[in-house]
Scaffold this motif. Sequence first.
Motif, PDB file in Angstrom:
ATOM      1  N   PHE A 189      -3.813  13.532   1.376  1.00 39.82           N
ATOM      2  CA  PHE A 189      -4.956  13.336   0.483  1.00 39.82           C
ATOM      3  C   PHE A 189      -4.475  12.967  -0.923  1.00 39.82           C
ATOM      4  O   PHE A 189      -5.108  12.157  -1.606  1.00 39.82           O
ATOM      5  CB  PHE A 189      -5.810  14.602   0.435  1.00 39.82           C
ATOM      6  N   HIS A 190      -3.350  13.554  -1.321  1.00 39.61           N
ATOM      7  CA  HIS A 190      -2.785  13.243  -2.629  1.00 39.61           C
ATOM      8  C   HIS A 190      -2.423  11.758  -2.714  1.00 39.61           C
ATOM      9  O   HIS A 190      -2.752  11.072  -3.694  1.00 39.61           O
ATOM     10  CB  HIS A 190      -1.546  14.104  -2.880  1.00 39.61           C
ATOM     11  N   LEU A 191      -1.775  11.241  -1.705  1.00 41.52           N
ATOM     12  CA  LEU A 191      -1.402   9.826  -1.689  1.00 41.52           C
ATOM     13  C   LEU A 191      -2.635   8.928  -1.745  1.00 41.52           C
ATOM     14  O   LEU A 191      -2.628   7.883  -2.408  1.00 41.52           O
ATOM     15  CB  LEU A 191      -0.577   9.512  -0.433  1.00 41.52           C
ATOM     16  N   GLY A 192      -3.695   9.342  -1.068  1.00 41.00           N
ATOM     17  CA  GLY A 192      -4.934   8.565  -1.095  1.00 41.00           C
ATOM     18  C   GLY A 192      -5.532   8.522  -2.488  1.00 41.00           C
ATOM     19  O   GLY A 192      -5.975   7.464  -2.959  1.00 41.00           O
ATOM     20  N   ARG A 193      -5.559   9.673  -3.157  1.00 39.98           N
ATOM     21  CA  ARG A 193      -6.083   9.722  -4.525  1.00 39.98           C
ATOM     22  C   ARG A 193      -5.208   8.902  -5.476  1.00 39.98           C
ATOM     23  O   ARG A 193      -5.710   8.240  -6.391  1.00 39.98           O
ATOM     24  CB  ARG A 193      -6.181  11.169  -5.012  1.00 39.98           C
ATOM     25  N   TYR A 194      -3.918   8.954  -5.249  1.00 40.65           N
ATOM     26  CA  TYR A 194      -2.967   8.200  -6.078  1.00 40.65           C
ATOM     27  C   TYR A 194      -3.230   6.690  -5.964  1.00 40.65           C
ATOM     28  O   TYR A 194      -3.330   5.986  -6.983  1.00 40.65           O
ATOM     29  CB  TYR A 194      -1.549   8.539  -5.626  1.00 40.65           C
ATOM     30  N   LYS A 195      -3.369   6.201  -4.756  1.00 39.52           N
ATOM     31  CA  LYS A 195      -3.610   4.771  -4.548  1.00 39.52           C
ATOM     32  C   LYS A 195      -4.944   4.343  -5.145  1.00 39.52           C
ATOM     33  O   LYS A 195      -5.064   3.254  -5.716  1.00 39.52           O
ATOM     34  CB  LYS A 195      -3.565   4.451  -3.049  1.00 39.52           C
ATOM     35  N   LYS A 196      -5.941   5.197  -5.030  1.00 38.58           N
ATOM     36  CA  LYS A 196      -7.261   4.878  -5.585  1.00 38.58           C
ATOM     37  C   LYS A 196      -7.191   4.803  -7.115  1.00 38.58           C
ATOM     38  O   LYS A 196      -7.775   3.898  -7.742  1.00 38.58           O
ATOM     39  CB  LYS A 196      -8.263   5.952  -5.155  1.00 38.58           C
ATOM     40  N   LEU A 197      -6.483   5.733  -7.737  1.00 38.28           N
ATOM     41  CA  LEU A 197      -6.392   5.737  -9.193  1.00 38.28           C
ATOM     42  C   LEU A 197      -5.641   4.503  -9.696  1.00 38.28           C
ATOM     43  O   LEU A 197      -6.049   3.874 -10.681  1.00 38.28           O
ATOM     44  CB  LEU A 197      -5.694   7.006  -9.686  1.00 38.28           C
ATOM     45  N   ILE A 198      -4.557   4.147  -9.029  1.00 33.58           N
ATOM     46  CA  ILE A 198      -3.808   2.955  -9.420  1.00 33.58           C
ATOM     47  C   ILE A 198      -4.716   1.724  -9.351  1.00 33.58           C
ATOM     48  O   ILE A 198      -4.701   0.868 -10.253  1.00 33.58           O
ATOM     49  CB  ILE A 198      -2.576   2.758  -8.516  1.00 33.58           C
ATOM     50  N   LYS A 199      -5.538   1.651  -8.327  1.00 30.32           N
ATOM     51  CA  LYS A 199      -6.465   0.526  -8.180  1.00 30.32           C
ATOM     52  C   LYS A 199      -7.485   0.523  -9.314  1.00 30.32           C
ATOM     53  O   LYS A 199      -7.784  -0.523  -9.904  1.00 30.32           O
ATOM     54  CB  LYS A 199      -7.172   0.607  -6.832  1.00 30.32           C
ATOM     55  N   ASP A 200      -8.025   1.689  -9.655  1.00 33.81           N
ATOM     56  CA  ASP A 200      -9.052   1.774 -10.696  1.00 33.81           C
ATOM     57  C   ASP A 200      -8.494   1.483 -12.084  1.00 33.81           C
ATOM     58  O   ASP A 200      -9.237   1.066 -12.977  1.00 33.81           O
ATOM     59  CB  ASP A 200      -9.714   3.157 -10.685  1.00 33.81           C
ATOM     60  N   LEU A 201      -7.196   1.673 -12.282  1.00 35.57           N
ATOM     61  CA  LEU A 201      -6.583   1.381 -13.575  1.00 35.57           C
ATOM     62  C   LEU A 201      -6.387  -0.116 -13.795  1.00 35.57           C
ATOM     63  O   LEU A 201      -6.016  -0.545 -14.887  1.00 35.57           O
ATOM     64  CB  LEU A 201      -5.253   2.119 -13.704  1.00 35.57           C
ATOM     65  N   GLY A 202      -6.616  -0.912 -12.767  1.00 35.41           N
ATOM     66  CA  GLY A 202      -6.606  -2.362 -12.894  1.00 35.41           C
ATOM     67  C   GLY A 202      -5.278  -2.908 -13.392  1.00 35.41           C
ATOM     68  O   GLY A 202      -4.226  -2.651 -12.796  1.00 35.41           O
ATOM     69  N   ASP A 203      -5.316  -3.645 -14.509  1.00 34.78           N
ATOM     70  CA  ASP A 203      -4.098  -4.277 -15.028  1.00 34.78           C
ATOM     71  C   ASP A 203      -3.302  -3.357 -15.950  1.00 34.78           C
ATOM     72  O   ASP A 203      -2.368  -3.804 -16.608  1.00 34.78           O
ATOM     73  CB  ASP A 203      -4.447  -5.578 -15.747  1.00 34.78           C
ATOM     74  N   THR A 204      -3.646  -2.078 -16.001  1.00 31.15           N
ATOM     75  CA  THR A 204      -2.871  -1.117 -16.793  1.00 31.15           C
ATOM     76  C   THR A 204      -1.480  -0.969 -16.190  1.00 31.15           C
ATOM     77  O   THR A 204      -1.324  -0.838 -14.975  1.00 31.15           O
ATOM     78  CB  THR A 204      -3.561   0.256 -16.809  1.00 31.15           C
ATOM     79  N   ASN A 205      -0.459  -1.008 -17.015  1.00 30.58           N
ATOM     80  CA  ASN A 205       0.917  -0.844 -16.553  1.00 30.58           C
ATOM     81  C   ASN A 205       1.206   0.633 -16.315  1.00 30.58           C
ATOM     82  O   ASN A 205       1.060   1.450 -17.239  1.00 30.58           O
ATOM     83  CB  ASN A 205       1.891  -1.405 -17.594  1.00 30.58           C
ATOM     84  N   ILE A 206       1.596   0.975 -15.095  1.00 30.46           N
ATOM     85  CA  ILE A 206       1.886   2.361 -14.734  1.00 30.46           C
ATOM     86  C   ILE A 206       3.361   2.626 -15.014  1.00 30.46           C
ATOM     87  O   ILE A 206       4.242   1.997 -14.423  1.00 30.46           O
ATOM     88  CB  ILE A 206       1.572   2.635 -13.258  1.00 30.46           C
ATOM     89  N   CYS A 207       3.636   3.550 -15.919  1.00 28.96           N
ATOM     90  CA  CYS A 207       5.012   3.863 -16.325  1.00 28.96           C
ATOM     91  C   CYS A 207       5.481   5.110 -15.592  1.00 28.96           C
ATOM     92  O   CYS A 207       5.056   6.225 -15.906  1.00 28.96           O
ATOM     93  CB  CYS A 207       5.078   4.059 -17.837  1.00 28.96           C
ATOM     94  N   GLN A 208       6.369   4.917 -14.632  1.00 31.05           N
ATOM     95  CA  GLN A 208       6.884   6.043 -13.856  1.00 31.05           C
ATOM     96  C   GLN A 208       8.189   5.602 -13.198  1.00 31.05           C
ATOM     97  O   GLN A 208       8.201   4.772 -12.307  1.00 31.05           O
ATOM     98  CB  GLN A 208       5.870   6.493 -12.800  1.00 31.05           C
ATOM     99  N   TYR A 209       9.283   6.106 -13.716  1.00 28.69           N
ATOM    100  CA  TYR A 209      10.607   5.688 -13.243  1.00 28.69           C
ATOM    101  C   TYR A 209      10.733   4.171 -13.225  1.00 28.69           C
ATOM    102  O   TYR A 209      11.160   3.571 -12.240  1.00 28.69           O
ATOM    103  CB  TYR A 209      10.890   6.270 -11.860  1.00 28.69           C
ATOM    104  N   ASN A 210      10.348   3.531 -14.328  1.00 25.59           N
ATOM    105  CA  ASN A 210      10.520   2.088 -14.454  1.00 25.59           C
ATOM    106  C   ASN A 210      10.730   1.727 -15.916  1.00 25.59           C
ATOM    107  O   ASN A 210      10.411   2.493 -16.818  1.00 25.59           O
ATOM    108  CB  ASN A 210       9.332   1.323 -13.854  1.00 25.59           C
ATOM    109  N   LEU A 211      11.296   0.557 -16.124  1.00 22.11           N
ATOM    110  CA  LEU A 211      11.581   0.051 -17.467  1.00 22.11           C
ATOM    111  C   LEU A 211      10.875  -1.286 -17.626  1.00 22.11           C
ATOM    112  O   LEU A 211      11.012  -2.173 -16.789  1.00 22.11           O
ATOM    113  CB  LEU A 211      13.088  -0.125 -17.664  1.00 22.11           C
TER     114      LEU A 211
END
Length: 319
Positions: free
Chosen positions: A97-119
């Motif tokens: 369920f956590h993974l499902g919520r995670y994927k949904k939130l990433i989708k809803d953030l649209g073109d927002t850059n997600i910063c997590q273990y990346n440069l």
Amino acid sequence: MIFDSSDKRIAVVGDIHGFWTWVDTEYFSKSNYDSVIFTGDLGNNLPRNTNKIAQLISKVRKPKYIILGNHDTTSIPQLLMEITNASPNIGYLSHTFHLGRYKKLIKDLGDTNICQYNLSKIGEGLSILGARPLSMGARFNFQIFLKSVFGISSYEESEKKLLELVQGLDFQKQDLIILAHNGPSGLGNRASDIWGCDFKKEEGDFGDKDLSDFIRKLSGKGKRPKVVIAGHMHHSSRKLRVKTRIWKKKEEGILYLNPARVPRIFSDKRGNIWHHHVELTRKNGVWNAEAKYLKNGTEEIFPLPEFLEREKNRIEIKD
């Protein structure tokens, strides 16, 4: 203020916890900020609230960068397991369920850059490093999720990953901003310190070990980040031992910012509505930050009320 091509003006928004409206979306869209950075914790425990805020953020017409907080994509049972130090194995029951919520939130953030273990490069001579997401301090949180999504299962692996990400970065040509949800340890153990613990009688340092070890090793090589941004530990003390914590600290050439003024939208005794964020600037190669309080989300009014002036000046500069 006149900026040359290397100058930057960035809005930094602390933990939102449901306090975001269309007023904010329009203000930042029309502002002259180069970009907007968010420290996470968008909603108030309910996924639908978090996703609603994410959709509003996605409509900000500026480059946007966010790290997810411990309230983003997680459930109340998961948070309780982390708080009570329950066995990570119990978490397998809710991981799908956590993974499902995670994927949904990433989708809803649209073109927002997600910063997590990346440069990511976010402008001329400027990069942003996303640290460990979902951190809530005290220990290595949400192990199952971090292992599944990032292959990280310990402080040591987290620190190693961060060092690998900046290995090829030319610090002579690129300023580095680190974005985390919770800040690094080693910056004070009082409730009033920038990431000090305000909900235990003995107080203490509530920063993250992997982040502090990474910064220390990087600095030891002469490669200091210019700015470290993280929230999680709110400005107002839960037990009111301090009215506000230090939100800006400069030490050994590094500017540390905690913009988590919660609630970030609030009213004063006269009924005025204020919206808080932090203005981060690079001018002639020097980084600085100032707390901003917008009346009805449109403009800052001077003089500020006395209690806001006190908040604004809760800083510590050692350089």
